[in-house]
Design a protein around this motif. Sequence first.
Motif, mmCIF file in Angstrom:
data_model
loop_
_atom_site.group_PDB
_atom_site.id
_atom_site.type_symbol
_atom_site.label_atom_id
_atom_site.label_comp_id
_atom_site.label_asym_id
_atom_site.label_seq_id
_atom_site.Cartn_x
_atom_site.Cartn_y
_atom_site.Cartn_z
ATOM 1 N N PRO A 104 27.033 36.857 35.832
ATOM 2 C CA PRO A 104 27.636 35.885 35.332
ATOM 3 C C PRO A 104 26.787 35.577 34.173
ATOM 4 C CG PRO A 104 26.613 36.385 37.422
ATOM 5 C CD PRO A 104 26.139 37.317 37.161
ATOM 6 N N GLU A 105 25.109 35.818 33.355
ATOM 7 C CA GLU A 105 24.375 35.329 33.147
ATOM 8 C C GLU A 105 25.008 36.099 31.204
ATOM 9 O OE1 GLU A 105 21.665 38.003 34.664
ATOM 10 O OE2 GLU A 105 23.297 36.007 35.380
ATOM 11 N N ARG A 106 24.890 37.189 31.736
ATOM 12 C CA ARG A 106 25.803 37.992 30.576
ATOM 13 C C ARG A 106 27.001 37.140 29.777
ATOM 14 N NH1 ARG A 106 25.729 40.043 25.822
ATOM 15 N NH2 ARG A 106 26.022 42.296 25.561
ATOM 16 N N LEU A 107 27.597 36.882 30.714
ATOM 17 C CA LEU A 107 29.860 36.274 31.026
ATOM 18 C C LEU A 107 29.152 34.151 29.759
ATOM 19 C CD1 LEU A 107 31.204 38.272 33.198
ATOM 20 C CD2 LEU A 107 31.049 38.925 30.499
ATOM 21 N N GLY A 108 28.155 33.890 30.337
ATOM 22 C CA GLY A 108 27.693 32.671 30.454
ATOM 23 C C GLY A 108 28.735 31.959 30.851
ATOM 24 N N ILE A 109 28.169 32.162 32.550
ATOM 25 C CA ILE A 109 29.042 30.982 33.061
ATOM 26 C C ILE A 109 27.894 31.346 34.370
ATOM 27 C CG2 ILE A 109 31.684 32.116 32.953
ATOM 28 C CD1 ILE A 109 31.827 34.321 34.700
ATOM 29 N N ARG A 110 28.260 30.592 35.625
ATOM 30 C CA ARG A 110 27.696 30.440 36.916
ATOM 31 C C ARG A 110 27.819 31.780 37.886
ATOM 32 N NH1 ARG A 110 29.733 25.045 36.295
ATOM 33 N NH2 ARG A 110 30.765 25.324 38.887
ATOM 34 N N SER A 111 27.179 31.675 38.552
ATOM 35 C CA SER A 111 27.212 32.369 40.047
ATOM 36 C C SER A 111 28.566 32.366 40.466
ATOM 37 C CB SER A 111 26.083 33.038 40.508
ATOM 38 O OG SER A 111 25.396 33.457 40.277
ATOM 39 N N ASP A 112 29.001 30.515 40.789
ATOM 40 C CA ASP A 112 30.321 30.794 41.692
ATOM 41 C C ASP A 112 31.488 31.453 40.606
ATOM 42 O OD1 ASP A 112 29.911 29.090 40.448
ATOM 43 O OD2 ASP A 112 30.272 27.664 41.012
ATOM 44 N N GLN A 113 31.221 31.166 39.697
ATOM 45 C CA GLN A 113 32.514 30.701 38.343
ATOM 46 C C GLN A 113 32.706 32.691 38.619
ATOM 47 O OE1 GLN A 113 30.801 28.531 35.050
ATOM 48 N NE2 GLN A 113 32.197 27.014 34.912
ATOM 49 N N HIS A 114 31.529 33.560 38.273
ATOM 50 C CA HIS A 114 31.562 34.696 38.372
ATOM 51 C C HIS A 114 32.826 35.418 39.118
ATOM 52 C CE1 HIS A 114 31.018 39.013 38.424
ATOM 53 N NE2 HIS A 114 30.624 39.092 37.277
ATOM 54 N N SER A 115 32.277 34.894 40.635
ATOM 55 C CA SER A 115 33.479 34.915 42.001
ATOM 56 C C SER A 115 34.755 34.851 42.041
ATOM 57 C CB SER A 115 31.847 34.976 43.057
ATOM 58 O OG SER A 115 30.693 34.989 43.183
ATOM 59 N N ALA A 116 34.575 33.176 41.371
ATOM 60 C CA ALA A 116 35.922 32.807 41.869
ATOM 61 C C ALA A 116 37.026 33.557 41.166
ATOM 62 C CB ALA A 116 35.542 31.638 41.299
ATOM 63 N N SER A 117 36.929 34.004 39.753
ATOM 64 C CA SER A 117 36.928 34.759 38.710
ATOM 65 C C SER A 117 37.685 36.323 39.282
ATOM 66 C CB SER A 117 36.538 35.143 37.498
ATOM 67 O OG SER A 117 35.840 33.495 36.682
ATOM 68 N N LEU A 118 36.871 36.594 39.939
ATOM 69 C CA LEU A 118 36.910 37.841 40.556
ATOM 70 C C LEU A 118 38.099 37.680 40.977
ATOM 71 C CD1 LEU A 118 34.055 39.729 40.623
ATOM 72 C CD2 LEU A 118 35.946 40.601 39.774
ATOM 73 N N ALA A 119 37.726 36.768 41.999
ATOM 74 C CA ALA A 119 39.158 36.424 43.473
ATOM 75 C C ALA A 119 40.305 36.138 42.923
ATOM 76 C CB ALA A 119 38.363 35.468 44.402
ATOM 77 N N LYS A 120 39.983 35.448 41.606
ATOM 78 C CA LYS A 120 41.625 35.083 41.136
ATOM 79 C C LYS A 120 41.860 36.495 40.738
ATOM 80 C CE LYS A 120 43.194 32.025 36.899
ATOM 81 N NZ LYS A 120 42.833 31.304 36.134
ATOM 82 N N TYR A 121 41.563 37.193 39.216
ATOM 83 C CA TYR A 121 42.224 38.094 38.339
ATOM 84 C C TYR A 121 42.620 39.511 39.397
ATOM 85 C CZ TYR A 121 41.388 34.931 35.051
ATOM 86 O OH TYR A 121 41.842 33.817 34.323
ATOM 87 N N ILE A 122 41.339 39.926 40.358
ATOM 88 C CA ILE A 122 41.776 41.093 41.333
ATOM 89 C C ILE A 122 42.985 41.074 41.980
ATOM 90 C CG2 ILE A 122 40.979 42.485 43.510
ATOM 91 C CD1 ILE A 122 37.810 41.938 42.581
ATOM 92 N N PRO A 123 43.335 39.923 42.412
ATOM 93 C CA PRO A 123 44.428 40.183 43.144
ATOM 94 C C PRO A 123 46.184 40.726 41.701
ATOM 95 C CG PRO A 123 44.002 38.458 44.104
ATOM 96 C CD PRO A 123 43.454 38.922 43.385
ATOM 97 N N LEU A 124 45.706 40.151 40.836
ATOM 98 C CA LEU A 124 46.596 40.004 39.727
ATOM 99 C C LEU A 124 47.000 41.765 39.257
ATOM 100 C CD1 LEU A 124 46.092 37.138 37.665
ATOM 101 C CD2 LEU A 124 48.383 37.120 39.075
ATOM 102 N N ALA A 125 45.452 42.251 39.199
ATOM 103 C CA ALA A 125 45.464 43.772 38.332
ATOM 104 C C ALA A 125 45.927 44.454 39.637
ATOM 105 C CB ALA A 125 43.941 43.812 38.092
#
Length: 364
Positions: A104-125
Amino acid sequence: MPCCRQLEDDPQREAKLREEFHAGNPAALIVAARIEFAEGKEDRWFALMHAAFSKGSGQAAFELADNFEKSNPQDALSLYADAIERGHLGARYKIVNLLRAHPPERLGIRSDQHSASLAKYIPLADELVKREIFDVLVTGSHPVQFLEELGIPWGTGTFFLVRWKDKEFAVTARHCISASKADPNHARLIVPDRQGPVPFLGHFTPAGEEKHIDDERDIFMWEVGGHTEEKDSGWWSWRMDHLWKPASELRAGQKIFIVGYPSIEERVDYEGRKLDPHCLVIRGDLADGSLAGLLAVDCAEFEVTVDGVSGGPVFAMFDGIYFFVGMAVRGIAEARRVYFIDATHVIAAMDQAVAQLAVLASHP
C-alpha cells in the motif's frame, strides 16, 4: 479504439490524421503520440497523450498508466482506475496486477484502501477472463452426438474442430466412440444458422482396429466437409498451423484451460430432438505428477460431473495468446484432476490422416 485503428489502416491516413488532429479528435492525438514516441520524442508523446486524456480518452489513460507503471506506480494506479471508469477493459487486468505487485505505501494508499481496491477490481477482471475464455475457446467445441433411428440424439464426450494442412477435422478421444458402442458413421455435427448437419466425409484413428490402445493413440477424427465462409454460420475451426504448442513448453503451475461437455441429464432436449449445449470450461494448474504418457491438471472442486469432457481441447496462454496444447482423455472428480495427452500426438494423427487422404485421392 475503432477510430484509431481506422486512421492507421486508411490509405489516406496522413490527410485524415491531420484533419482529425486539428479538430482535437482523441484517437488522432493518440496516433500522433505513438508516431512521436517511435521517433524517440517522449516529451512530445506525453504532451499529446495527455491532451487525449484530457478529452476523456480511456485508451490514453491506459497507455499513460502503462508507461508510468515501473517509475511511478502511484500515478499508474490512478490512471488505470480512470481508464476503467472510461470503459477500458484491459485496465482491469493491469490494475489487479499492480495492486498485487506493490504494498500500500508504495502506491500511496492505506492498507484498508488497498484491500478494498482488490475486492473491487478482482471480480471485474475475473468476469472479463471468463468472457474472453468463452469467446475464444468454446466456439468450435461440440458435444459428441449420434443420431438413432427415432431421431433422438445421444452419445457422450466432446469433439473440437481444427484446420490442418487445408483439411478440417473434428477430433475427439476414441474411447468416446467405443464407450457409446456407436457407429462413427452415425455421428452428427450441428452448428447454428445451418440447415441440417455438417457432413462428415470419413473417419480415421491412429489405433486402427486394435481394441486395447494406449492413451497417446486414444484419438479419433472425422474429416469435415461443407465448410462455409458465411459470416454468421456458427462455424469455427482452430488454426492448428499457427496456434498449437507441444506440452514440453508448459511449466508446472501454469494455468491450463479445458473445454468439454459434461454428461448431465439436462443435456438432451427430447421434444426438440437435439442436444442442448452445457459447456464447461475447467481452469486449473499443470501438476508435477502425472500418469504414464499423460499430463495432469489440478483443478478447483467441480460443480458438475466431468464425465463427457474426454476428447475436449486443452489450452494454455503464452504471451497473451491461447495455444492448443493437448486433448483431455480422462477426469477424476474426487481427485479434482483432469488428464490430457500432448498436442504432438494429435498433430501426428492428423498428419497420418492427411497422408491417407492423399493416397486415396491419387487412386480414385
